[in-house]
Design a protein around this motif. Structure first.
Motif, PDB file in Angstrom:
ATOM      1  N   LEU A 187     -29.079  19.954  26.375  1.00  0.00           N
ATOM      2  CA  LEU A 187     -28.199  19.379  27.388  1.00  0.00           C
ATOM      3  C   LEU A 187     -28.205  17.853  27.361  1.00  0.00           C
ATOM      4  N   MET A 188     -29.195  17.264  26.692  1.00  0.00           N
ATOM      5  CA  MET A 188     -29.170  15.817  26.505  1.00  0.00           C
ATOM      6  C   MET A 188     -27.923  15.405  25.724  1.00  0.00           C
ATOM      7  N   GLN A 189     -27.434  16.310  24.876  1.00  0.00           N
ATOM      8  CA  GLN A 189     -26.193  16.042  24.137  1.00  0.00           C
ATOM      9  C   GLN A 189     -25.063  15.726  25.111  1.00  0.00           C
ATOM     10  N   LEU A 190     -24.963  16.506  26.178  1.00  0.00           N
ATOM     11  CA  LEU A 190     -23.914  16.263  27.173  1.00  0.00           C
ATOM     12  C   LEU A 190     -24.096  14.912  27.858  1.00  0.00           C
ATOM     13  N   GLY A 191     -25.319  14.601  28.191  1.00  0.00           N
ATOM     14  CA  GLY A 191     -25.586  13.329  28.842  1.00  0.00           C
ATOM     15  C   GLY A 191     -25.229  12.144  27.963  1.00  0.00           C
ATOM     16  N   PHE A 192     -25.625  12.228  26.688  1.00  0.00           N
ATOM     17  CA  PHE A 192     -25.277  11.148  25.765  1.00  0.00           C
ATOM     18  C   PHE A 192     -23.770  11.068  25.566  1.00  0.00           C
ATOM     19  N   THR A 219     -27.475  12.178  17.871  1.00  0.00           N
ATOM     20  CA  THR A 219     -26.619  11.830  19.004  1.00  0.00           C
ATOM     21  C   THR A 219     -27.141  10.622  19.762  1.00  0.00           C
ATOM     22  N   MET A 238     -21.420  11.875  27.758  1.00  0.00           N
ATOM     23  CA  MET A 238     -20.813  11.264  28.940  1.00  0.00           C
ATOM     24  C   MET A 238     -21.098   9.762  28.994  1.00  0.00           C
ATOM     25  N   LEU A 239     -22.303   9.371  28.604  1.00  0.00           N
ATOM     26  CA  LEU A 239     -22.636   7.952  28.566  1.00  0.00           C
ATOM     27  C   LEU A 239     -21.742   7.211  27.568  1.00  0.00           C
ATOM     28  N   THR A 283     -30.213  16.372  18.476  1.00  0.00           N
ATOM     29  CA  THR A 283     -30.195  15.279  19.439  1.00  0.00           C
ATOM     30  C   THR A 283     -30.589  13.959  18.790  1.00  0.00           C
ATOM     31  N   ASN A 320     -19.836  13.962  18.686  1.00  0.00           N
ATOM     32  CA  ASN A 320     -21.050  14.597  19.195  1.00  0.00           C
ATOM     33  C   ASN A 320     -21.089  16.079  18.822  1.00  0.00           C
TER      34      ASN A 320
END
Length: 161
Positions: free
Chosen positions: A23-28, A105, A30-31, A102, A48
């Motif tokens: 889920l860090m993929q999603l955070g990166f 990413t 969005m950032l 990750t 990504n």
């Protein structure tokens, strides 16, 4: 019976940790989308997704075998494409896959709006391959010597490089 229950709980927590790393993929993503122009938002999210796909294929075909396959004392020579991997190791394979994906990413935000897709795929191959190489060397150094707090500290520094 008790060992089966412990193994089930251990697998559950490893999968949950892998999902959190994934889920860090999603955070990166969005950032990165928040830091680029609107016209490049889809491009960033696609890159990504490419990270996940390329790193997943690299880890499936080569990475796990090199890092954790038996063989010589330098590099693994089995478990490529999950051939002959015990079912109990699939959870660990997925956990390590999330880190391999990750790793690429994390740095991709610095390349946002600066590279084309072909260059980015090459970058992803290099970074994911670098992760595999570091993980292989770390696992060999830990298995060759006694695991100590110093070895674990040095290993965590190597992963963060």
């Amino acid at each position: 019976m008790e060992s089966d229950t412990n193994a089930a709980f251990n697998n559950f927590w490893v999968v949950m940790a892998a999902i959190l790393v994934f889920l860090m993929q999603l955070g990166f993503g969005m950032l990165e989308v928040g830091s680029v122009r609107e016209k490049n938002a889809v491009n960033i999210l696609f890159k990504n997704t490419v990270d996940i796909c390329v790193a997943g294929m690299l880890w499936y075909f080569l990475g796990y075998g090199f890092a954790f396959g038996g063989g010589s004392s330098f590099i693994g020579s089995e478990f490529f494409a999950l051939h002959d991997v015990p079912l109990s190791d699939y959870v660990f394979w997925f956990f390590q896959l999330t880190f391999a994906a990750t790793a690429a990413t994390i740095v991709s935000g610095a390349m946002a709006e600066r590279t084309n897709l072909h260059a980015y795929i090459i970058y992803t191959l290099i970074i994911s391959g670098w992760y595999v190489l570091r993980l292989t060397l770390i696992s060999l150094s830990l298995s060759a010597s006694r695991i100590s707090l110093w070895n674990m500290f040095v290993s965590s520094l190597m992963i963060d490089l």
